[in-house]
Design a protein around this motif. Structure first.
Motif, PDB file in Angstrom:
ATOM      1  N   ALA A 101      14.406-103.350  37.090  1.00 17.86           N
ATOM      2  CA  ALA A 101      13.857-103.566  35.802  1.00 17.86           C
ATOM      3  C   ALA A 101      12.890-102.698  35.701  1.00 17.86           C
ATOM      4  O   ALA A 101      12.493-102.405  34.197  1.00 17.86           O
ATOM      5  N   ASP A 102      12.358-101.640  36.571  1.00 14.80           N
ATOM      6  CA  ASP A 102      11.429-100.774  36.143  1.00 14.80           C
ATOM      7  C   ASP A 102      12.217 -99.626  35.820  1.00 14.80           C
ATOM      8  O   ASP A 102      11.617 -98.839  35.098  1.00 14.80           O
ATOM      9  N   VAL A 103      13.392 -99.415  36.253  1.00 13.17           N
ATOM     10  CA  VAL A 103      14.185 -98.212  35.911  1.00 13.17           C
ATOM     11  C   VAL A 103      15.401 -98.399  34.847  1.00 13.17           C
ATOM     12  O   VAL A 103      15.615 -97.489  34.208  1.00 13.17           O
ATOM     13  N   VAL A 104      16.064 -99.324  34.983  1.00 10.99           N
ATOM     14  CA  VAL A 104      17.367 -99.637  34.364  1.00 10.99           C
ATOM     15  C   VAL A 104      17.355-100.576  33.178  1.00 10.99           C
ATOM     16  O   VAL A 104      16.904-101.466  33.277  1.00 10.99           O
ATOM     17  N   ARG A 105      17.750 -99.890  31.852  1.00  9.22           N
ATOM     18  CA  ARG A 105      17.749-100.667  30.783  1.00  9.22           C
ATOM     19  C   ARG A 105      18.996-100.832  30.191  1.00  9.22           C
ATOM     20  O   ARG A 105      19.869 -99.877  30.295  1.00  9.22           O
ATOM     21  N   TRP A 106      19.365-101.718  28.939  1.00 10.23           N
ATOM     22  CA  TRP A 106      20.525-101.680  28.365  1.00 10.23           C
ATOM     23  C   TRP A 106      20.124-101.866  26.824  1.00 10.23           C
ATOM     24  O   TRP A 106      19.308-102.385  26.490  1.00 10.23           O
ATOM     25  N   ALA A 107      21.116-101.359  26.104  1.00  8.44           N
ATOM     26  CA  ALA A 107      21.050-101.120  24.790  1.00  8.44           C
ATOM     27  C   ALA A 107      22.466-101.368  24.122  1.00  8.44           C
ATOM     28  O   ALA A 107      23.490-100.521  24.660  1.00  8.44           O
ATOM     29  N   SER A 145      24.793 -99.357  19.326  1.00  6.86           N
ATOM     30  CA  SER A 145      24.118 -98.558  20.308  1.00  6.86           C
ATOM     31  C   SER A 145      24.547 -96.980  20.399  1.00  6.86           C
ATOM     32  O   SER A 145      23.807 -96.143  20.387  1.00  6.86           O
ATOM     33  N   ARG A 146      26.047 -97.181  20.579  1.00  8.30           N
ATOM     34  CA  ARG A 146      26.641 -95.788  20.716  1.00  8.30           C
ATOM     35  C   ARG A 146      26.691 -94.832  19.543  1.00  8.30           C
ATOM     36  O   ARG A 146      26.538 -93.691  19.621  1.00  8.30           O
ATOM     37  N   GLU A 147      26.660 -95.580  18.386  1.00  7.31           N
ATOM     38  CA  GLU A 147      26.614 -94.860  17.047  1.00  7.31           C
ATOM     39  C   GLU A 147      25.471 -94.414  16.810  1.00  7.31           C
ATOM     40  O   GLU A 147      25.387 -93.204  16.478  1.00  7.31           O
ATOM     41  N   TYR A 162      21.627 -97.547  29.890  1.00  9.96           N
ATOM     42  CA  TYR A 162      22.765 -97.639  29.529  1.00  9.96           C
ATOM     43  C   TYR A 162      23.354 -98.224  28.322  1.00  9.96           C
ATOM     44  O   TYR A 162      22.591 -99.164  27.749  1.00  9.96           O
ATOM     45  N   LEU A 163      24.013 -97.322  27.428  1.00 12.01           N
ATOM     46  CA  LEU A 163      24.512 -97.708  25.914  1.00 12.01           C
ATOM     47  C   LEU A 163      25.760 -98.513  25.830  1.00 12.01           C
ATOM     48  O   LEU A 163      26.675 -97.616  26.325  1.00 12.01           O
ATOM     49  N   ARG A 164      25.891 -99.651  25.571  1.00  9.57           N
ATOM     50  CA  ARG A 164      27.087-100.184  25.545  1.00  9.57           C
ATOM     51  C   ARG A 164      28.164 -99.659  24.191  1.00  9.57           C
ATOM     52  O   ARG A 164      27.137 -98.882  23.157  1.00  9.57           O
TER      53      ARG A 164
END
Lengths: 207, 207
Positions: free
Chosen positions: B201-207, A72-74, A66-68
């Motif tokens: 934690a094995d699947v979902v990440r954030w950026a 990150s989106r840029e 998931y990109l905030r």
């Protein structure tokens, strides 16, 4: 429980008409999004639904980034086709769906009655990549419907430079992007005219 | 209509808890089926739902072959892994899901604002096959959830000789099987113990 009746004559419930409309017959791909935020909890809930749908040998190779909004989106949109950039910048939520090319490392945990399948995949790169691609794509279908199930509009897009996204967000080569999905509440004039679907005679046959 | 509220501030409805259970959190892959028939109308309705979910450029490459019990079913199971034969013979409905390798012939009908995309796919075999494979697999995910939405149990199986099925049912080479799905009402002891899903934690990440 889903099943009702005696153990030997189970009947499952079906969705009511409204639910079928939300998921399938009235749902639309959104091209604009309202400012209404989508919370991290909502994004997490989407995965919590999608993860229960089936994959072969329970392999579950889909990964979700998931990109905030903001930096990150840029970084993402510079790898997307020009026609997809504005809506991806404006979407409150964006998921990059990817396949894990080394999903088999989890097999002892997710298929405890057959841990040796890990070694089969380890020895056969073609079989491993085909399994990752097929099942992660199935799971992408589940993910899109899970977005809708949670009352959000999905905007799936295949128009991007996958190698560019992978270098940007998945250095190391383990994860490979397969689909980008905008997520949010529909904005102003969110839908195009609905495109036609194929006729049954073009799709469904009997033997 | 799915959207409610003013044109500029649409909110979509979400599924209720029971519907989420039917589709995702309590649904199971059935391994035995009751004798209760599944009608041709029910099998047609499954496709009528699944066809509305999105594909890239509205390409819709999935094709569905429903096989009745009897001779057709016998012809199918000889190409299936031994562990899948008995349940496939006993399932009231079976769908062979396939991709149309020449889906692009329908583009002028399904993408009327850009009919020339047909020629792009005609000239680029790799792009055409990648598009067919990716989108038909997405649609297979939609199809499995559409089976559940209609109150039926799905039993998707990847364990078969695809070349054998193609030669048996799709001579000519245009259609290529990707998944076989048993469809029916659950029978006696229909489910195995549920297998674990990966942790967030094995699947979902954030950026």
């Amino acid at each position: 429980m889903t099943q009702t009746g005696s153990n030997d004559n189970r009947r499952l419930d079906r969705l009511d008409q409204r639910a079928l409309e939300i998921l399938f017959t009235e749902a639309r791909t959104a091209n604009t999004f309202a400012d209404t935020p989508v919370t991290d909890a909502e994004l997490t809930e989407i995965w919590e639904l999608a993860r229960w749908a089936p994959t072969s040998a329970n392999t579950q190779p889909l990964r979700v980034l998931y990109l905030r909004q903001g930096d990150s989106r840029e970084r993402l949109v510079k790898h997307m086709n020009e026609g997809n950039r504005a809506k991806t910048l404006s979407a409150p939520g964006v998921a990059v769906l990817a396949r894990d090319t080394r999903f088999h490392e989890h097999i002892p945990a997710v298929l405890p009655y057959k841990p040796q399948l890990k070694d089969v995949f380890d020895a056969d790169d073609t079989k491993r990549q085909d399994t990752a691609t097929f099942n992660a794509t199935l799971q992408a279908g589940y993910f899109i419907l899970a977005v809708r199930a949670r009352g959000l509009a999905a905007g799936p897009m295949g128009g991007f430079d996958a190698a560019g996204i992978d270098a940007e967000f998945f250095p190391g080569g383990r994860f490979r992007s397969i689909l980008v999905v905008n997520i949010g509440h529909p904005g102003k004039d969110p839908w195009y005219a609905r495109l036609p679907r194929l006729d049954h005679a073009d799709v469904v046959r009997w033997a």
